[in-house]
Design a protein around this motif. Structure first.
Motif, mmCIF file in Angstrom:
data_model
loop_
_atom_site.group_PDB
_atom_site.id
_atom_site.type_symbol
_atom_site.label_atom_id
_atom_site.label_comp_id
_atom_site.label_asym_id
_atom_site.label_seq_id
_atom_site.Cartn_x
_atom_site.Cartn_y
_atom_site.Cartn_z
ATOM 1 N N ARG A 1 -6.547 3.089 -6.311
ATOM 2 C CA ARG A 1 -5.230 2.559 -6.654
ATOM 3 C C ARG A 1 -4.173 3.647 -6.503
ATOM 4 O O ARG A 1 -4.385 4.780 -6.913
ATOM 5 C CB ARG A 1 -5.249 2.077 -8.104
ATOM 6 C CG ARG A 1 -3.988 1.389 -8.556
ATOM 7 C CD ARG A 1 -4.142 0.917 -9.991
ATOM 8 N NE ARG A 1 -4.057 2.010 -10.931
ATOM 9 C CZ ARG A 1 -2.922 2.409 -11.524
ATOM 10 N NH1 ARG A 1 -1.792 1.806 -11.259
ATOM 11 N NH2 ARG A 1 -2.945 3.408 -12.371
ATOM 12 N N ALA A 2 -3.049 3.314 -5.920
ATOM 13 C CA ALA A 2 -1.970 4.288 -5.744
ATOM 14 C C ALA A 2 -0.809 3.970 -6.676
ATOM 15 O O ALA A 2 -0.522 2.811 -6.952
ATOM 16 C CB ALA A 2 -1.484 4.291 -4.303
ATOM 17 N N THR A 3 -0.182 5.002 -7.175
ATOM 18 C CA THR A 3 1.056 4.852 -7.924
ATOM 19 C C THR A 3 2.033 5.888 -7.404
ATOM 20 O O THR A 3 1.636 6.878 -6.782
ATOM 21 C CB THR A 3 0.855 5.071 -9.443
ATOM 22 O OG1 THR A 3 0.398 6.407 -9.663
ATOM 23 C CG2 THR A 3 -0.135 4.077 -10.024
ATOM 24 N N LEU A 4 3.297 5.668 -7.630
ATOM 25 C CA LEU A 4 4.339 6.627 -7.300
ATOM 26 C C LEU A 4 4.968 7.062 -8.605
ATOM 27 O O LEU A 4 5.540 6.246 -9.335
ATOM 28 C CB LEU A 4 5.383 5.996 -6.372
ATOM 29 C CG LEU A 4 6.575 6.869 -5.999
ATOM 30 C CD1 LEU A 4 6.108 8.121 -5.251
ATOM 31 C CD2 LEU A 4 7.558 6.077 -5.164
ATOM 32 N N GLU A 5 4.824 8.324 -8.943
ATOM 33 C CA GLU A 5 5.344 8.860 -10.200
ATOM 34 C C GLU A 5 6.609 9.650 -9.887
ATOM 35 O O GLU A 5 6.557 10.658 -9.184
ATOM 36 C CB GLU A 5 4.294 9.772 -10.830
ATOM 37 C CG GLU A 5 4.681 10.318 -12.172
ATOM 38 C CD GLU A 5 3.535 11.094 -12.818
ATOM 39 O OE1 GLU A 5 3.833 12.140 -13.419
ATOM 40 O OE2 GLU A 5 2.371 10.662 -12.718
ATOM 41 N N GLN B 1 0.853 -1.183 0.000
ATOM 42 C CA GLN B 1 0.000 0.000 0.000
ATOM 43 C C GLN B 1 0.893 1.238 0.000
ATOM 44 O O GLN B 1 1.940 1.245 0.634
ATOM 45 C CB GLN B 1 -0.875 0.019 1.267
ATOM 46 C CG GLN B 1 -1.788 1.198 1.374
ATOM 47 C CD GLN B 1 -2.622 1.200 2.661
ATOM 48 O OE1 GLN B 1 -3.092 2.241 3.035
ATOM 49 N NE2 GLN B 1 -2.796 0.076 3.324
ATOM 50 N N LEU B 2 0.473 2.254 -0.717
ATOM 51 C CA LEU B 2 1.109 3.556 -0.633
ATOM 52 C C LEU B 2 0.190 4.428 0.203
ATOM 53 O O LEU B 2 -0.987 4.589 -0.121
ATOM 54 C CB LEU B 2 1.286 4.178 -2.022
ATOM 55 C CG LEU B 2 1.750 5.636 -2.047
ATOM 56 C CD1 LEU B 2 3.145 5.782 -1.458
ATOM 57 C CD2 LEU B 2 1.710 6.178 -3.464
ATOM 58 N N GLU C 1 -7.502 10.792 -10.285
ATOM 59 C CA GLU C 1 -8.297 10.557 -11.478
ATOM 60 C C GLU C 1 -9.767 10.669 -11.097
ATOM 61 O O GLU C 1 -10.219 10.088 -10.103
ATOM 62 C CB GLU C 1 -8.018 9.172 -12.060
ATOM 63 C CG GLU C 1 -8.797 8.921 -13.335
ATOM 64 C CD GLU C 1 -8.498 7.580 -13.981
ATOM 65 O OE1 GLU C 1 -9.100 7.320 -15.038
ATOM 66 O OE2 GLU C 1 -7.692 6.801 -13.434
#
Length: 135
Positions: free
Chosen positions: A53-57, A9-10, A85
């Motif tokens: 949903r998590a992402t790391l950019e 998890q972020l 989003e």
């Protein structure tokens, strides 16, 4: 990845001066569901919101400047910003403004086919609301 399976998890933890305004913005306006909330002595409070949903950019300085130029027309973002989003960028932007955010740039179509708005949100956070146009 290592053999422990990597991150599960972020979670971004943000200290906000006006807790109630931040909750009203992120939970009530953006519609992030409340997972848990806790309070303690001395008005100590925390709320965990589900942001999907998590992402790391990770972006180098040149890309950071490029995205500012595309979305806003000038450098404005601090070292980090939060992007959500949404189904309808224009409606989400209007709702965000009603909840206390200030528009930095209205929804703008990007070269990567999304409609992105920039906001300064309660909690002293710089936020992008984006709608994918090709989905």
């Amino acid at each position: 990845m290592n053999n422990t399976g990597g991150a599960r998890q972020l979670r971004l933890i943000v200290e906000v001066e006006d807790y109630d305004a931040a909750v009203a913005f992120f939970r009530d306006s953006l519609g992030l569901p409340e997972e848990a909330a806790f309070s303690g002595d001395g008005d100590e409070r925390v709320m965990i919101l589900d942001a999907g949903r998590a992402t790391l950019e990770l972006a180098n300085p040149a890309h950071h400047r490029y995205v500012d130029e595309v979305e806003v027309g000038r450098p404005v973002a601090p070292r980090f910003r939060i992007a959500f989003e949404v189904a309808d960028a224009a409606a989400a932007t209007a709702s965000a403004v009603a909840a206390g955010a200030q528009v930095v740039a209205p929804p703008t179509e990007t070269p990567w086919r999304s409609l992105n708005a920039r906001l300064d949100a309660p909690g002293d956070l710089h936020v992008t609301l984006f709608e994918e146009l090709d989905s």
